[in-house]
Design a protein around this motif. Structure first.
Motif, PDB file in Angstrom:
ATOM      1  N   UNK A  28       1.803  29.224 -81.379  1.00 12.68           N
ATOM      2  CA  UNK A  28       0.894  29.886 -80.451  1.00 12.68           C
ATOM      3  C   UNK A  28       0.402  31.209 -81.018  1.00 12.68           C
ATOM      4  N   UNK A  29       1.322  31.961 -81.631  1.00 16.12           N
ATOM      5  CA  UNK A  29       0.948  33.237 -82.238  1.00 16.12           C
ATOM      6  C   UNK A  29      -0.060  33.035 -83.362  1.00 16.12           C
ATOM      7  N   UNK A  30       0.232  32.074 -84.235  1.00 15.86           N
ATOM      8  CA  UNK A  30      -0.654  31.831 -85.373  1.00 15.86           C
ATOM      9  C   UNK A  30      -2.040  31.378 -84.913  1.00 15.86           C
ATOM     10  N   UNK A  31      -2.095  30.565 -83.853  1.00 18.10           N
ATOM     11  CA  UNK A  31      -3.381  30.107 -83.324  1.00 18.10           C
ATOM     12  C   UNK A  31      -4.139  31.254 -82.663  1.00 18.10           C
ATOM     13  N   UNK A  32      -3.444  32.026 -81.817  1.00 23.23           N
ATOM     14  CA  UNK A  32      -4.098  33.112 -81.087  1.00 23.23           C
ATOM     15  C   UNK A  32      -4.616  34.198 -82.020  1.00 23.23           C
ATOM     16  N   UNK A  33      -3.880  34.439 -83.118  1.00 22.64           N
ATOM     17  CA  UNK A  33      -4.299  35.471 -84.070  1.00 22.64           C
ATOM     18  C   UNK A  33      -5.182  34.911 -85.185  1.00 22.64           C
ATOM     19  N   UNK A  34      -5.443  33.593 -85.122  1.00 23.14           N
ATOM     20  CA  UNK A  34      -6.336  32.944 -86.085  1.00 23.14           C
ATOM     21  C   UNK A  34      -5.858  33.152 -87.525  1.00 23.14           C
ATOM     22  N   UNK A  35      -4.565  32.898 -87.744  1.00 26.26           N
ATOM     23  CA  UNK A  35      -3.976  33.135 -89.059  1.00 26.26           C
ATOM     24  C   UNK A  35      -4.221  31.962 -90.004  1.00 26.26           C
ATOM     25  N   UNK A  36      -4.638  32.295 -91.227  1.00 28.59           N
ATOM     26  CA  UNK A  36      -4.771  31.282 -92.273  1.00 28.59           C
ATOM     27  C   UNK A  36      -3.440  31.030 -92.957  1.00 28.59           C
ATOM     28  N   UNK A  37      -2.554  32.023 -92.931  1.00 26.74           N
ATOM     29  CA  UNK A  37      -1.262  31.877 -93.581  1.00 26.74           C
ATOM     30  C   UNK A  37      -0.187  32.677 -92.875  1.00 26.74           C
ATOM     31  N   UNK A  38       1.043  32.208 -92.972  1.00 27.62           N
ATOM     32  CA  UNK A  38       2.211  32.922 -92.445  1.00 27.62           C
ATOM     33  C   UNK A  38       3.258  32.973 -93.540  1.00 27.62           C
ATOM     34  N   UNK A  39       3.642  34.185 -93.948  1.00 22.25           N
ATOM     35  CA  UNK A  39       4.633  34.386 -95.003  1.00 22.25           C
ATOM     36  C   UNK A  39       5.965  34.753 -94.362  1.00 22.25           C
ATOM     37  N   UNK A  40       6.984  33.963 -94.638  1.00 21.59           N
ATOM     38  CA  UNK A  40       8.323  34.184 -94.098  1.00 21.59           C
ATOM     39  C   UNK A  40       9.222  34.653 -95.235  1.00 21.59           C
ATOM     40  N   UNK A  41       9.724  35.869 -95.116  1.00 19.01           N
ATOM     41  CA  UNK A  41      10.536  36.487 -96.161  1.00 19.01           C
ATOM     42  C   UNK A  41      12.001  36.409 -95.760  1.00 19.01           C
ATOM     43  N   UNK A  42      12.821  35.721 -96.564  1.00 19.69           N
ATOM     44  CA  UNK A  42      14.226  35.606 -96.200  1.00 19.69           C
ATOM     45  C   UNK A  42      15.008  34.743 -97.166  1.00 19.69           C
ATOM     46  N   UNK A  43      16.188  34.317 -96.735  1.00 20.64           N
ATOM     47  CA  UNK A  43      17.092  33.557 -97.583  1.00 20.64           C
ATOM     48  C   UNK A  43      17.107  32.078 -97.247  1.00 20.64           C
ATOM     49  N   UNK A  44      18.280  31.452 -97.389  1.00 23.84           N
ATOM     50  CA  UNK A  44      18.400  30.004 -97.227  1.00 23.84           C
ATOM     51  C   UNK A  44      17.953  29.523 -95.849  1.00 23.84           C
ATOM     52  N   UNK A  45      18.519  30.116 -94.812  1.00 22.35           N
ATOM     53  CA  UNK A  45      18.197  29.675 -93.463  1.00 22.35           C
ATOM     54  C   UNK A  45      16.732  29.888 -93.137  1.00 22.35           C
TER      55      UNK A  45
END
Length: 546
Positions: free
Chosen positions: A176-193
């Motif tokens: 919902x967030x990605x659609x509402x903000x019209x995001x072309x990409x989402x970068x998730x910074x983290x480890x294994x999980x």
């Protein structure tokens, strides 16, 4: 959420000097035009997992491997064929893992790359980790916002919270967030999980025809999110350098006093990469790796006796002090302890035990002291009274200013598509990314084995010192990274070249002798490769003190 997240902060003179450093990009991704080519489809290391992973990730599994081409390999493209400027991109970034040095530079590098491609591109940071993602709490990343966070430690630009995007409610909130903000990409910074969640989120987005592309970036001090294409994780080098400095200080204290044994527990999760790297940098007297214990199926008392044998061997040399490194994941490798932990401890977000809660160093120090007192009472040990001192080097390095290596690596880090094709991916229950353990057939472990006797008896302590920003030592890389042969793609290219030559030599019409020789050689190579692919199962004691 902390209202101070993302706020400008006053930097010390050292921090200001560090903020001036401009990370160096690899030649293949310098400039605004990047040339790439697509290779073979990637797969699982274990072929038996491929079908199961393909079923779990039908939209994202088996994508083509992308090669970034260096300047010398680029084919000139006429100006008329250069693509016109693309519409502005909108990209979101979120911290979804434990803080690790270099995380801020991932954001900085992404921001600079987006602005170089099109000044109208927008990078939005989600304030407060995944909870901020679900609640659409954003901070637009600008030059002014980044000013006091470039090349700095911590995750305090955006912060982090629950570190998970797993339930249907959470996945729907993220979408919902990605659609509402019209995001072309989402970068998730983290480890294994976090990267497991990113892989599942990418699959869900693709299934629902969302335009948002999900990218997972391996930022974790543990160094266990690696495979043939990702040599190490952002933050691993810095954490090992900081810990190695602390360990070397302890080593010098031990040899100065001459009467204490230091039991030092290091972070690193289930894999022992941090302990191995720190041992190679600081040269403690003993190090016990979880992978060794698991392979040899050593009990707690057998480990205790191994350490006591080392203490006796040093006492025979007139040395009554020493330093022992213990990875925090060691306790899970001991068979009789594993079941107990499952019953008693609260679990992490990935359902593993909270290893930082377990004072393994205290347990081993107590058992070794009891055994040494017993041996002394029985007349088997004639040295001084055994005196242990325990340390846990945990979060001290998480917020450290990143090393030059991590500054460069994080800034240059591009999309790392992790769809369960890495080492350790197993077809049990819901697919997740598993930690990549130390390769007990690898060169780094071989070097440790070769030096084990010298480390034990010779007080061959090394003092690497603090992290250097300039001058001697500034450009050093992790020892385990430099020892191992990391040019996996280069080796693949060499193999392909040889196969191409074989195709030319063995065309229909070649002589019978050449054909027979080729068949014989290929059969022999096939037999050798089958033997090499069998899992390591020989008994490997920690060290032979005799």
């Amino acid at each position: 959420m902390n209202a101070d997240l993302g706020a400008p902060r006053e930097l010390t003179g050292l921090q200001r000097r560090r903020a001036l450093y401009q990370p160096v990009l690899p030649p293949c991704i310098q400039g605004t035009r990047i040339t790439m080519e697509f290779g073979d489809s990637t797969t699982t290391i274990d072929p038996k997992c491929a079908d199961i992973i393909a079923q779990a990730f039908p939209h994202t599994f088996g994508q083509k491997l992308v090669h970034f081409l260096g300047p010398s390999m680029m084919v000139p493209v006429p100006d008329a064929q250069v693509k016109r400027e693309q519409p502005p991109l909108r990209v979101g970034v979120v911290f979804s893992g434990r803080q690790s040095p270099g995380g801020h530079n991932v954001i900085w590098g992404t921001y600079d790359a987006l602005k170089a491609q099109n000044p109208c591109n927008v990078l939005l940071g989600f304030v407060g980790g995944t909870e901020g993602l679900f609640a659409k709490k954003t901070l637009e990343i600008t030059d002014d916002v980044l000013l006091s966070y470039r090349n700095q430690g911590g995750f305090d630009l955006l912060g982090r919270t629950v570190d998970r995007i797993r339930t249907a409610e959470q996945v729907n909130a993220a979408m919902s967030t990605c659609c509402d903000l019209n995001l072309d990409g989402l970068i998730i910074i983290g480890g294994l999980t976090s990267n497991s969640d990113a892989a599942q989120l990418a699959e869900t987005f693709a299934e629902r025809n969302s335009k948002t592309k999900v990218v997972g970036v391996p930022v974790t001090l543990n160094g266990d999110l690696k495979n043939q294409f990702v040599e190490t994780t952002v933050g691993f080098d810095t954490v090992c350098k900081v810990n190695s400095q602390l360990i070397s200080n302890v080593c010098l204290d031990a040899v100065s006093a001459g009467k204490y044994y230091y039991f030092v527990r290091l972070m690193g999760g289930k894999a022992s990469h941090v302990a191995l790297e720190c041992a190679l940098q600081s040269h403690p007297n003993m190090v016990i790796l979880g992978e060794e214990v698991a392979l040899s199926k050593l009990t707690l008392m057998e480990i205790t006796n191994k350490i006591c044998d080392g203490v006796e061997a040093r006492a025979a040399e007139g040395k009554h002090h020493g330093v022992l490194l213990i990875p925090e994941g060691l306790i899970e490798s001991i068979p009789e302890m594993y079941a107990l932990m499952q019953l008693l401890l609260h679990q992490e977000s990935d359902n593993s035990a909270q290893l930082s809660q377990i004072d393994t160093e205290q347990l081993l120090a107590h058992l070794v002291q009891a055994e040494m007192n017993k041996r002394m009472k029985e007349g088997k040990y004639k040295g001084r009274k055994f005196s242990p001192v325990c340390h846990f080097f945990g979060c001290q390095a998480r917020g450290s200013v990143p090393s030059k290596f991590d500054c460069d690596y994080a800034y240059a880090m591009v999309s790392v598509r992790r769809h369960l094709r890495g080492p350790g991916a197993v077809p049990v229950g819901k697919p997740v990314i598993h930690p990549s353990p130390i390769d007990l057939k690898g060169k780094s472990y071989e070097v440790l084995r070769e030096k084990a006797s010298s480390f034990l008896l010779d007080d061959f302590y090394s003092t690497p010192g603090g992290i250097q920003f300039e001058g001697p030592g500034a450009d050093t890389k992790p020892i385990t990274l430099t020892i191992e042969e990391q040019d996996y793609l280069g080796d693949i290219k060499i193999l392909q070249d040889y196969l191409d030559k074989l195709r030319i030599l063995l065309k229909p019409g070649c002589s019978r002798e050449i054909l027979r020789a080729a068949i014989s050689s290929i059969e022999s190579a096939n037999d050798v490769l089958k033997v090499m692919s069998v899992p390591l199962n020989a008994e490997l004691p920690l060290y032979n003190f005799n």
